[in-house]
Structure formats: structure tokens, C-alpha cells
Design a protein around this motif. Sequence first.
Motif, PDB file in Angstrom:
ATOM      1  N   GLU A 936      -2.090  17.342 -13.080  1.00  0.00           N
ATOM      2  CA  GLU A 936      -2.954  16.857 -14.156  1.00  0.00           C
ATOM      3  C   GLU A 936      -2.596  15.445 -14.582  1.00  0.00           C
ATOM      4  OE1 GLU A 936       0.686  18.547 -16.089  1.00  0.00           O
ATOM      5  OE2 GLU A 936      -0.622  19.079 -14.396  1.00  0.00           O
ATOM      6  N   PHE A 937      -1.523  14.877 -14.033  1.00  0.00           N
ATOM      7  CA  PHE A 937      -1.043  13.574 -14.470  1.00  0.00           C
ATOM      8  C   PHE A 937      -1.760  12.425 -13.764  1.00  0.00           C
ATOM      9  CE2 PHE A 937       2.004  10.092 -13.628  1.00  0.00           C
ATOM     10  CZ  PHE A 937       2.115   9.600 -14.925  1.00  0.00           C
ATOM     11  N   PHE A 938      -2.289  12.636 -12.594  1.00  0.00           N
ATOM     12  CA  PHE A 938      -2.833  11.526 -11.809  1.00  0.00           C
ATOM     13  C   PHE A 938      -4.034  12.013 -11.014  1.00  0.00           C
ATOM     14  CE2 PHE A 938      -0.290  13.825  -8.859  1.00  0.00           C
ATOM     15  CZ  PHE A 938      -0.879  13.655  -7.625  1.00  0.00           C
ATOM     16  N   THR A 939      -4.807  11.051 -10.534  1.00  0.00           N
ATOM     17  CA  THR A 939      -5.912  11.325  -9.614  1.00  0.00           C
ATOM     18  C   THR A 939      -6.202  10.060  -8.824  1.00  0.00           C
ATOM     19  OG1 THR A 939      -8.213  12.018  -9.411  1.00  0.00           O
ATOM     20  CG2 THR A 939      -7.630  10.738 -11.356  1.00  0.00           C
ATOM     21  N   PHE A 940      -6.608  10.273  -7.571  1.00  0.00           N
ATOM     22  CA  PHE A 940      -7.054   9.167  -6.718  1.00  0.00           C
ATOM     23  C   PHE A 940      -8.571   9.043  -6.723  1.00  0.00           C
ATOM     24  CE2 PHE A 940      -2.858  10.017  -4.970  1.00  0.00           C
ATOM     25  CZ  PHE A 940      -2.349   8.748  -4.815  1.00  0.00           C
ATOM     26  N   GLY A 941      -9.220   9.874  -7.525  1.00  0.00           N
ATOM     27  CA  GLY A 941     -10.678   9.828  -7.597  1.00  0.00           C
ATOM     28  C   GLY A 941     -11.307  10.695  -6.541  1.00  0.00           C
ATOM     29  N   CYS A 942     -12.590  10.997  -6.747  1.00  0.00           N
ATOM     30  CA  CYS A 942     -13.294  11.813  -5.768  1.00  0.00           C
ATOM     31  C   CYS A 942     -13.798  10.935  -4.636  1.00  0.00           C
ATOM     32  CB  CYS A 942     -14.457  12.551  -6.437  1.00  0.00           C
ATOM     33  SG  CYS A 942     -15.751  11.447  -7.075  1.00  0.00           S
ATOM     34  N   ALA A 943     -14.286  11.589  -3.610  1.00  0.00           N
ATOM     35  CA  ALA A 943     -14.725  10.847  -2.428  1.00  0.00           C
ATOM     36  C   ALA A 943     -15.934   9.980  -2.714  1.00  0.00           C
ATOM     37  CB  ALA A 943     -15.020  11.819  -1.287  1.00  0.00           C
ATOM     38  N   ALA A 944     -16.750  10.383  -3.725  1.00  0.00           N
ATOM     39  CA  ALA A 944     -17.970   9.627  -4.025  1.00  0.00           C
ATOM     40  C   ALA A 944     -17.760   8.583  -5.095  1.00  0.00           C
ATOM     41  CB  ALA A 944     -19.078  10.592  -4.458  1.00  0.00           C
ATOM     42  N   SER A 945     -16.523   8.454  -5.585  1.00  0.00           N
ATOM     43  CA  SER A 945     -16.287   7.517  -6.671  1.00  0.00           C
ATOM     44  C   SER A 945     -16.289   6.088  -6.163  1.00  0.00           C
ATOM     45  CB  SER A 945     -14.949   7.818  -7.355  1.00  0.00           C
ATOM     46  OG  SER A 945     -13.897   7.676  -6.416  1.00  0.00           O
ATOM     47  N   ASP A 946     -16.653   5.190  -7.036  1.00  0.00           N
ATOM     48  CA  ASP A 946     -16.700   3.766  -6.694  1.00  0.00           C
ATOM     49  C   ASP A 946     -15.304   3.179  -6.851  1.00  0.00           C
ATOM     50  OD1 ASP A 946     -17.393   1.245  -6.099  1.00  0.00           O
ATOM     51  OD2 ASP A 946     -18.619   0.887  -7.901  1.00  0.00           O
ATOM     52  N   LEU A 947     -14.765   2.623  -5.760  1.00  0.00           N
ATOM     53  CA  LEU A 947     -13.404   2.111  -5.774  1.00  0.00           C
ATOM     54  C   LEU A 947     -13.340   0.649  -6.191  1.00  0.00           C
ATOM     55  CD1 LEU A 947     -11.933   3.764  -2.560  1.00  0.00           C
ATOM     56  CD2 LEU A 947     -11.875   4.576  -4.920  1.00  0.00           C
ATOM     57  N   ARG A1014      -2.962   9.803 -16.498  1.00  0.00           N
ATOM     58  CA  ARG A1014      -3.257  10.307 -17.837  1.00  0.00           C
ATOM     59  C   ARG A1014      -1.962  10.787 -18.470  1.00  0.00           C
ATOM     60  NH1 ARG A1014      -4.251  15.298 -20.266  1.00  0.00           N
ATOM     61  NH2 ARG A1014      -5.524  15.124 -22.155  1.00  0.00           N
ATOM     62  N   GLY A1015      -1.696  10.306 -19.680  1.00  0.00           N
ATOM     63  CA  GLY A1015      -0.486  10.681 -20.373  1.00  0.00           C
ATOM     64  C   GLY A1015      -0.429  12.168 -20.651  1.00  0.00           C
ATOM     65  N   PRO A1016       0.731  12.786 -20.523  1.00  0.00           N
ATOM     66  CA  PRO A1016       0.852  14.222 -20.792  1.00  0.00           C
ATOM     67  C   PRO A1016       0.459  14.551 -22.227  1.00  0.00           C
ATOM     68  CG  PRO A1016       2.799  13.381 -19.677  1.00  0.00           C
ATOM     69  CD  PRO A1016       1.998  12.193 -20.076  1.00  0.00           C
ATOM     70  N   ASP A1017       0.006  15.782 -22.440  1.00  0.00           N
ATOM     71  CA  ASP A1017      -0.436  16.207 -23.771  1.00  0.00           C
ATOM     72  C   ASP A1017       0.741  16.425 -24.715  1.00  0.00           C
ATOM     73  OD1 ASP A1017      -3.136  16.170 -23.134  1.00  0.00           O
ATOM     74  OD2 ASP A1017      -3.027  18.164 -22.217  1.00  0.00           O
ATOM     75  N   ARG A1018       1.912  16.665 -24.184  1.00  0.00           N
ATOM     76  CA  ARG A1018       3.080  16.889 -25.038  1.00  0.00           C
ATOM     77  C   ARG A1018       3.946  15.635 -25.044  1.00  0.00           C
ATOM     78  NH1 ARG A1018       5.403  21.716 -26.633  1.00  0.00           N
ATOM     79  NH2 ARG A1018       4.153  22.833 -25.099  1.00  0.00           N
ATOM     80  N   HIS A1022       8.832  12.992 -19.496  1.00  0.00           N
ATOM     81  CA  HIS A1022       8.355  13.927 -18.484  1.00  0.00           C
ATOM     82  C   HIS A1022       8.766  13.426 -17.105  1.00  0.00           C
ATOM     83  CE1 HIS A1022       5.674  16.133 -21.324  1.00  0.00           C
ATOM     84  NE2 HIS A1022       5.672  14.956 -21.938  1.00  0.00           N
ATOM     85  N   GLU A1023       9.200  14.344 -16.281  1.00  0.00           N
ATOM     86  CA  GLU A1023       9.586  14.031 -14.900  1.00  0.00           C
ATOM     87  C   GLU A1023       8.440  14.432 -13.996  1.00  0.00           C
ATOM     88  OE1 GLU A1023      12.570  16.045 -11.735  1.00  0.00           O
ATOM     89  OE2 GLU A1023      13.547  15.253 -13.542  1.00  0.00           O
ATOM     90  N   ILE A1024       7.886  13.447 -13.299  1.00  0.00           N
ATOM     91  CA  ILE A1024       6.734  13.668 -12.419  1.00  0.00           C
ATOM     92  C   ILE A1024       7.203  13.510 -10.982  1.00  0.00           C
ATOM     93  CG2 ILE A1024       4.337  13.083 -11.996  1.00  0.00           C
ATOM     94  CD1 ILE A1024       4.900  13.839 -14.888  1.00  0.00           C
ATOM     95  N   PHE A1180     -10.969  18.560 -14.470  1.00  0.00           N
ATOM     96  CA  PHE A1180     -10.739  19.635 -13.506  1.00  0.00           C
ATOM     97  C   PHE A1180      -9.259  19.819 -13.193  1.00  0.00           C
ATOM     98  CE2 PHE A1180     -15.232  18.665 -12.365  1.00  0.00           C
ATOM     99  CZ  PHE A1180     -15.746  19.930 -12.619  1.00  0.00           C
ATOM    100  N   ARG A1181      -8.432  18.802 -13.430  1.00  0.00           N
ATOM    101  CA  ARG A1181      -6.993  18.922 -13.167  1.00  0.00           C
ATOM    102  C   ARG A1181      -6.219  19.393 -14.394  1.00  0.00           C
ATOM    103  NH1 ARG A1181      -4.460  16.232  -8.903  1.00  0.00           N
ATOM    104  NH2 ARG A1181      -5.916  15.467  -7.332  1.00  0.00           N
TER     105      ARG A1181
END
Length: 1424
Positions: A936-947, A1014-1018, A1022-1024, A1180-1181
Motif C-alpha cells: 500500500e506504500f507505493f505504486t508504479f501505476g496501471c498499464a493505461a496510466s499516462d507516464l 503514499r505515507g503510511p496511515d500510522r 516504518h520499514e519498507i 486498491f492497495r
Amino acid sequence: MAQCAQSVQEFVQDSFVPTVAVLCSADAERVTRRNNLSFPELLRPFCRLTSEGHLRDPNNLVVVVKGLRISVTGVNTQPLQPGEVRKLLSQAVSGCQPPEGLPANVVTAGDYDLNISATTPWFEAYRENFLQSMPASDHEFLNHYLACMLVVSSREAAPTEQFQRLSQEQHRVQHSGEYTHPKWFIPNTLKYYVLLHDISDGDEQRADSVYEDMKQRYGTQCCYLLKINSRAAAAGPAEQMPDPWSQYLQKSRAQSPVSPEACEDAAVNNVENNVSSEVDGHDVSDALSESHPLELDQTSNLGYPGNPSVAVNSIDTSRKQGGLPASSTPVAHGACLTLNDHDRIRQFIQEFTFRGLLPHIEKNIRQLNDQLVSRKGLSRSLFSATKKWFGGGKVPEKSIAELKNTAGLLYPPEAPELQIRKMADLCFLVQHYELAYSCYHTAKKDFLSDQAMLYAAGALEMAAMSAFLQSGAPRPYPAHYMETAIQTYRDVCKNMVLAERCALFSAEVLKSQVKYSEAAALLIKMTSEDSDLRSALLLEQAAHCFINMRSPMVRKFAFHMILSGHRFSKAGQKRHALRCYCQAMQVYKGKGWTLAEDHINFTIGRQSFTLRQPENAIAAFRHILINDSKQVATQQSAFLREYLYVYKSVSQSSSDVTLPQLPLPCLHSAQTRVFFGHERRLAEGEKQAATHVWLDQEYDGEQAQLWAELEEQVVGVANKGSVPIGFQPTQYCLSCHTDNLRYPLAVVEEPIIVEVVFRNPLKVPLALAELSLLWKFTPKDFSRPPGGVPGEALSNEKEAAAGRVSAAPRRGPSARLQLLPHKTGELQVLSVLYSLGTVEEDNGTTSRPTFVRGRQDLEIQGPRLNTTKEEKTSVRHGPDHRLDPVITPPMPLLEVFFINFPTGLLCGEIRKAWVEFVNVSAVPLTGLRVASTHPEFFTFGCAASDLTPVTPTASEHCSAYKTMATPPSVAATMLVSPAMFGVSGDDRPTVAEIPLVGGGLGPGEALQIPLWLRGPDREGVHEINFLFYYESVEKNAKLSHRVLRHKAFICASRSLSVRATACHSNTLPRRGGAEEEGGSSMLVFVDVENINTSEAGVREFHIVQVSSSSRQWRLHTCINPTGDRDSRLASRERGKLCFRATRCRTQEGETHARKYTFADLNLGNEQIVSSTTPCADFFFRRGSPSEAQKGGVSVGGANHTRRQSLTPAGGADDGVTGVVQKCSEVELNIIVLWKAYVVEDNKQLILEGQLHVALQTVGKEACSVPQKEEAQEMVLLKFKPDQPPPVSRPTLEQLSRLIKTCLHYPESYDHPFPQKSLCMVPVTLTLSNCSLAQVDVIIDLRHKTTSPESLEVHGTFTWLGQTQYKLQLRPHEVQRLVLKACFFQAGVYNLGTPRVFAKMAQAGTMCETSQQSSMPALIVINSV
């Protein structure tokens, strides 16, 4: 004491034997010289009688003489000088070493098993030579000549005249007074005439005639014809006869001026001086100049008979004096003698003894007895007067301290005291010990009364010996006699030689009586500084006494062996010193006496080196250095320098290519770590390299398990959901904590770094140089099918021994050495090679430190096996293959860099960073994926996203969201499938596939793609963990994939707290209106609070948009009044928003049922498209609703879950409960998007973020900030099973929410009551089924309000027509009933009087439940 070859009785008897002189003519000497022997040497092997002899004492009693031995020497045999005696004894000891190859003599004493020499032949050799080298003295007659053999050859022209000349020569020597040596026992010496006949070269008849004439002249008792040389000297080797003379002559002929042992000792001393400046002791050659304590006659050097015209035993004399050098080739003795000649010689000795010597001794005993009786006026027989002498009236003896020193007192030869001593000595020589004891005792009293202490000590010594040797032991051994004699010899007479002889006899007697403690004390007293050799031998015998005691005294044995070894070393006896130290080492080894053990090992090492035993020397010095020594630093430094010198000397002289083992520093093989790969690259500017794995990182078992689970997850995804059977987690760094049972895999052309850990056990620094690894490599081609023939094994042993392969070590206790494989195959790392030396000291000297080259093997013991029963009951260890890697074909190598990666974020903050992937290998890679513990901390975006934008610089001031300029209005909706964002099912994705251009990354290529965070909710740190997975385009049989690890730490700060609550709306959709928009609705209240403490410089938060995502509900409109400024929140401010939510339109098909409806309600003029990257990605994450519920306000938790799991399944009640509960379920997700203004470095920054709230149940509050879980209370242990909980039933509150009702009517109605008294108003009752099942509904209109308060406020009215209805509503069905209300007068009336009852259609006998009534429905009736 050690065991001796002879018994004590035999030893004493052989030490005191009758002595016979020999005078030979020149021709007789030449006859014996044909056998390379002198006449005394010819007789020596046959001087022990094999039969018993007899004689009678003065009382005419027969005395039996058994095993008598006589000593035959030349009359001109000169006593050895003191220096020669010392040299003789030293050579006797050094020439007698422990025999090799004998079985070990193991002595068990307590916890010790000691390997000790059972015999000490060097001590026996010393003792024998010591006793034989003692010259004759005047105070005793035991070694004075009793007879003289006159030997003449039968070839003499006038044998009788020659006999006459020899007789006159003997008489002149004895009675002329010109010679003090030799000593003669009695004036009337027995002369025995021997005619020597050479059979091979002589006239036998003439010899017989001469012999007959001799018998007539001298009598048959005093002459003998001895025939020898029965064969010629040129006999062949087949006719060679045994040589009984070699064992007797070897001892005397070893006395040469320069012997091999002396040369070795000289070389030893020279070498030892090179080793150290310490002087171990005096050299043997220096000791020759010292004075010998046995000097009874200062003029003895001038008193030897030496007539050059008469050849008297010249050969024997020269050998005794050591004038002839020892021959290097063995000399054959008795070459002209046959076995018959041996028998003739043996018969000659027997005839001489029985017919000549014993009768002569018997005669002299009688004569001495008669003389003593006549002179002293005693009784006829001295033997019969024993009782009178010992009966009584004894005068108490004075102590030694009270006696006057009269050691120099001499008696005249005819003194009665000496006559008694002579008689005692004669009796002792012929084994008449009882009479000898009587005479010695009498003489002792006379000598003590005269204070002749030397004579008294001799009498005491022999009296004790006579008492011990008496058969039947009529009296105990008088040990105090011996103690007095030793003390007198040593303290009064200052004669250590006689004291030593006395101590040797007494110790043997005490040993035979098992009095080892007394024997050891006696031997220790005899040690002194005047003779190191004597002290060493006596201390060794004392040590043997301690170990042979009934209760062995092991430590005393070891201590005295150390003392003995020290004295042996001072005496120049290096081999014996080494032997003593080695035997003592068995006791001190491993007992914690480190200082003593170090001293012993140091001495053993030094002695072994001087004796040219380099292996033993190195081993001894090694023990000093490898143990934790308690020595001071200076002593340890000396030990180290000594070891390096010895080691270097040995290595220079050795031609062996293999380097030997070095003891320092201590190599902890078990702590060896192996790293496969390149050294980690550090950060370059804004680029931060992936942390991966490196040797500087400490091993963490939990982290290793976490990485293994992540790798297993990503491998399962890469293999379409199944993990291969032989899957093993990738291990880049192997240590004692990792699983090393399998062979590790390394890649060709990639370095292998081996970290070895050293420990310096010394207090002085060590210098290590030219470190390298010794390896063995077997080439193999893994591209071919298995079973191929491997190549020839390669090794770097020769290069490493020459020092050409080196690596610079790091400072510290460890060193990292690198190998770079160039071929595929199997590699084995065997040893660490290095040069060991000392660190230079700043003492002003210019000496260079000594370095030696060596190695230490890397022997690693695997883990203990504990699986099978055999392994559990025994100690078995598995293999450890961390140093045996398999070199595989080339594989791609990925490097990852993070650009603009933050270290701190606000909770929920969205930040856009960039990741750069670089393929630094020569092989293309594909299948790039990433797994994380916090997806839930990161995403590379979906395949249809504009880079776009495509570079980090271009996106520096851009928003992370996709936005559109739209004024606030009704929510914009978008239908999104979770599959577009990599989500399948309800679980959040843990593995993400990274989009690559063309599906791969070529050699040397790099790719930068955006990364949203995205910053953690708590809040908190945090160790990622990121695990990047990639494969090679070409499949590798050994290595299917590779991984790259990265660990990041994010500090999350508090931002906003969002709380949301949903409640049912009381309004029902109207016909043609809301029904078309989705049916029923509800109200959503969103409470937003700024919980930031302005620590991060945040001034205020702006709530820019509220979005929803759900499969069933969506936000429709915002009900807040226009112009309200609740969207801006400063620190600790709170705002509340209200939204209307409606149900989504029903989608047909299973695919649409899985899609989510995103609805955006922007509060400003800019709309953020929440259905695209990154907003939808993080939605979704997010955590599952159950995870979010853990931190919510609702109670239940684990106990509630457990209670549900224990509920019995089945029955209609469970189905009813589920249907009823679903009436309250919402499953609406609220997304609050915000912006924050931050002042940093006098610049204002705009931060963006989003918070998620999952509404699950109507009426229950949900929160975006996870709440801390309260610690569960301890539950008492119960031994009885809990009673099953009752069957769950729906509550009345839940059953009262099945049907929602609503009345539709005009708010006011005008009626002319004066014209028409009854007013009838149409009212529409709308019923809506809120459940997913059919519901039976009963409407009762007969209910009236009976409370007085209601009657005062509202008037009464009545319903006309049907007053009770029964309906059945399908799921979510809406029905309307048209009712008529009748009013009698004007006023305000409450139309909410109908009662609605409902129950589930499948509920069976369940009663109807009253439904919650609506709000009061007031109508105003006006009269017109």
C-alpha cells in the motif's frame, strides 16, 4: 624409581666383587692380541661363575657362594682423572637413549594416563660406570687386589724364568713402597701362574712339559695351562663365531677424545646460542677442568707402576686412559677362538676361583680371625663372641654434629681396626653376610670411638648392606645406618662421591621395600650444584618414586621431572632434557596451569630445535601461541620472535612447496562469511542506490525469513501461481546463520568476496601481509547435458606459496579477500595464505621485522543433525558448503536507483518519485517484478496510466493527480475494473509487474519510470522492504532468476483524521425521480480534523475533494450549505461534511458486478480524477476492510470472530440473520483528498494526499487513523470445554429495519367544515423492502394515540376504508397504498399512526416485528 634389569641383591653383589690383577709377558700379550683383545679383556665375558662355590668359616661352617663374579684388570690400570670421570659418565648417559619402537608404558593415576619409560637404562649405565670408575681407597678394601695372575706364553725360551721375573715385578710393585696404586688386599697376595699356549702356532708337547714343571714348582692349586687360538685368523664369514666381548668393550672404547655425541653437543650449543643468549648450562669440555671430589691421594699421579721393559696390559691401559681414538669401523674380537676355546677360558676361571681364590680367601679369614682373637684376648671364635659384643654395656653413639672432624685420620696397616675391616670385607665378598655384619658392626664402634669418621661411615654403609643381604632377613634393614653414613660422607668428610654411592645403594634397597617416599627424599637430598648430571639423574629417579607410590603423586612426579630436565639441560644432555620435559607435559597439559605449560612448551621447542627436530619445535611453540596465555606482553613478544625465527629457519631449509600451518592469529572458520556479487554502490547526488545485501549488514533471522517469503511470493506469481518444487531462497551472503547444506551459486565474471575473521590471543600486535586465498577449481560446462566429463582441476597453490597472489587486508579483526571466476565449474576455497610478522617497535633500532609465510585451513563444521533417531542419539554434523560455490553461466545483473525518494511523509501524503533500472551485465533481462511488505506504500501505476512527464525534472512542480477544471456539481462517476490496477479478487496485490519498454532491458541499458508513494496511515518510523525480481532472456539450468533487495525507512507524521458515519435516509424515491437514479439513498457524514502539530511546517489543510468507491453505493451530492468554509482546516480545527449517497445502478453480467463505481465530489473548481493513477492505485492497495475495522470504534475484535466461528452452522435462523444483517451493511469507501501548504526554506510547498475510510455498517463510525490495539486480558486456563454459545438470532433492532415507510400527503388542506362536516384527505403510504429477501408485511390502521400529551397537541382523526393490509414485498421492492384520512374539525394532526409489522417469508413461525416508525407526519386542516 624406574625398573632395573637386575634385582637389588644382584646389583649390590655385582658392585662389590673380588678383584684380581694381571701381569702379562710380551709374548703372552701378542698371543691375545691376535683376537684384538688384551688378556683381561679376553677373560671379562667369562668372569661370572655358573656353578656354586663352597668355603668354611672360622666355625667350620660351610658357606655357599652363588653366582660369584670376579673382576680381572691389568696391574698397570690407572685410575681415571676427575675430568675423565665426568666425561666418561656424560658419554655413558648421552650414549644411552630410550629405545624406539617399544610399546608404550601407560601408567594410570587418577585422571591421568601417563606414557612413562618403564626402564631408565641411561641411569643404570651411569651407575655402573660410576661404580667402576671409583678408585681404591685406604678406608675400605673391597676393590683391592686379592690375587695376581702371572701370564707367560708357552713360546717363551725360558717360561720359568719369565714367571720369576713377573713374580719379582709384582712383589716390587706391592712391597717396595714406591707406588701408592694399585692397592693390595693383604701382604701375602695369591700368585696364580698361567701358561698361555697358542694352539695354532705353538708346540703342544713343550707346553705340556712346561706345565708339568710348573705343577712341581708352584703346586697344582696355583698354576694352569690355558690353550687358545684353535683356528687361524683368516676364517671365512661362514665360520664366524659369536662375539661376547662387544658388550663389555663398547663402553670402554666409547671414551675417545672427540666422539660423535660430543660433536653433536658442540653443534647443539652453537645453534642454541643463535636462538637465544640464555646459557643453559656448562659445557662438558669446560667441566673437565673442574676438580673431582674423589682425591684420596694427592701424589697418586706419581705412584703408578710403569716399567717400559715389561708390557703389562698396555692395550687395556691405553683404552682406559682414552689415548686411542675410537675406530669408525667395527672390530671383530676373538677371531681365532672357537667354542671350545670359550669353554677352556670358562673352565680356567672356574678352576682359578674354586681351587685358588676361594681357598685363599678362606685361609685369610681364618688367619685374620686368629690374629684378632690373640691380639684382643677374645674367645677362640670371633663369631661365637657376637653375643658378648652386643650383649650390653653399649656406649651411646655421638651425633655427627658432636664428632670432631677426623676424616684425615689414617690407621697403620697392622691396626686391629683395619684387620676387622679386612675380615668383614672378605666375608662380604664371598657372601658370608652374617659374619660380615658382625665384623662391620664391631669395626664401626671402634672407628666411632676413635672418631675416624671416614672409616666409621664406610663400616656403617657396609653393615647396612650386609644386614639387607642376609638370607631370611634375621634383622630389619638399618636405614638409619645409611642416613648416618651419607651425612658423614657429605658433611664431615666432604666426599660427595662416596655419599652418592651410599645413596644409590640405599635408594635401591628402599625401593625394593616399597618405601618410595623415603627413597625419593634421599635422592632429592643428594642433589647439589657441584654436578648437574648427578642431580638430574637423581631427580628423575625421585620422580619415578613419586609415580610408583601406592597413591601416585602425579604433580610431584611432573615437578621433579621438570627439575631433572633443567639439570639435564645444564649438563649438556639435551635429549634427556627434552624427554623429561615431554613426560612432565603430560601432567600439566590442559589443566589450566598456563604459565607452567608455557614454560614447558618453550623449553621443549628450544631443545627440539637445538636437537634438529624442527617439527617438534614448531609444534611446541605453536601451543604457546594458540592458547590464551597469561604471560606479560614482553614475554609473549619473546615467544613470538622465537617462534618466527625457528619457523623461518625450518622453511628456508625445506624444499616442500606446501605451506605449513600458522598458529597466529586465531582463525574463526565458523564465522567466515561469503558474499556473491559486486560491492554496493553508494548514493550519487539525488540518486540513492538500493541497499541490497552487503557484508557490513548484521544477520537478522526475522529479516531473512521475511525476504524468503517475499521471494517465494514473487516466484509463485512469475510461475503462474505455483512455486517450483526445488525452490530455494536466494542467499547472497552466507554465514554461520544461513542454510549452507546446498552448494551456493555464483555467476561467472562476478566477484566472490570471502570475509575471514581473525582474533589475536596475544597482548602484542601482529602484522599480516600478502593475504590471499588458496583455492581449487574444476571446470564444467553446464550448457551441455548432465553427465559430461569435468575438466582438469586447477589450483593456485604454487603461486600462493610464492607470494604472487595477494590481497590487501582491511584494518580490524577481519579481512575481505576477493576471487573473480572466469569460467563455469566448481570452486573450493581451501585456506587463507598470509605472511605473519611482528610490528616494528620505536626503540631506536633499525632491525627489520621477521615475516614468515604460511596458511590456515578454512575447515567449517556444519550444523548438528537432529532428524533421525540415530542422529539424535549421536553427534553428527551435516556439510557446510559456503566455501564450495558452483560457478554458473552469465546472468543479468540489475542495479536500482531511487530519485527524489523521500525520508519523511505526512500520513496519507502522495509523493511522486522516480526509479532508475540499469542492467550492468552483458545479458538482457526480462520479467521485472517487485514485491513488498507494504504494497500500500507505493505504486508504479496501471498499464493505461499516462507516464508523462517522462523525466524527474519535468515533473518537479506538477501534481501527482490527474485533474480537470470542473465547478462543484453532482458527482461525476466512472466505472473501473480492479483488474486494470493489478487486483484480482478482494486481496490487495503483493507483487507488481514493472512495465518495461519492449518487455525487457538490454545490456547496459537504463530506464527511468515514475513511482508514486503514499505515507503510511500510522505515524512513526516504518520499514519498507522492496524485492525486485528479474530473469534472463536465455534460460539458465542452474540459476532461474535473480533478486535485488532494498530497505527504506519512512518517518510518517500526523496529518488529518477522518471519521465517517452512514445512516438511512427517511425519504423514499418518488415515481420517475430518484428511482431512476438508483433507488434508495442514505446520508454520509464525514468529520475531518487537523491533528497535525505543525512540526513539519504545515500551516493548513484544504479538503479539495471527497470521492467514493464502491460496488453498491456512490456519493451523489453534497448537502452542505453553499459558501461554507469548512474545507480549510488549521491546526486542531475540525470540519463536518454531509453527503447524500445513493445505490449504484444494477449492472448486468458478472464482469460488471466486480467493477467499482468511483464518484468525485470536488469542493473547489478543480476535479481530481480518482479513478486513475495514483488515486485508484492506492485505493486498491489499501488494507482490507477487516484490517481497517480493527482500528475502528466498533467493538468485537478477536473474541467476536471466535464466537462466530463456534456458532453451529445450518438452520433457517442463520439464513435469516445473514439477510437481516445485510440490511445494515454499506460497503462504501470514502476517499478524502487534501492539499497542505508547507513552508520550507522560505518556500511554500503544496503537498497532496488522500485518506481512506471504509464504511461497513449503518450507524457505526469508521476512522482513517488506525487505533492502537488494546492489550488483551489474560484468560484463565480452562480444562473443560466451553459451552457452545446459543444460536445467533437477529436482534429486534435489526428486525425493525426490514421495511422503510413514508407517507405522502399535502402539508395543509382547506375544507369548508360548515358546509361539509367530514373532511377526507388522500394519503399515500410507500413501503420499501430494505433486505435481500421476501418480507411479509402487515399494516394496521386501527392504532390510535392514547397518550394525553399527544391528544393535547394533535387532534384525533380516523382512517376510512380497509384498516388492515397484508402484503409480500420482493427484495428492494417498493409498493404504495392509497389511504383516506377523515377529519372532523380543523387543526393539526399527526398522520404517523399506522403500525407496520414485518417478518421474513422463510422465517416460519417467527412472529412479525414492529418496524421503526417515520418521523411525525403533521398535516394542517384549515376551515374555510
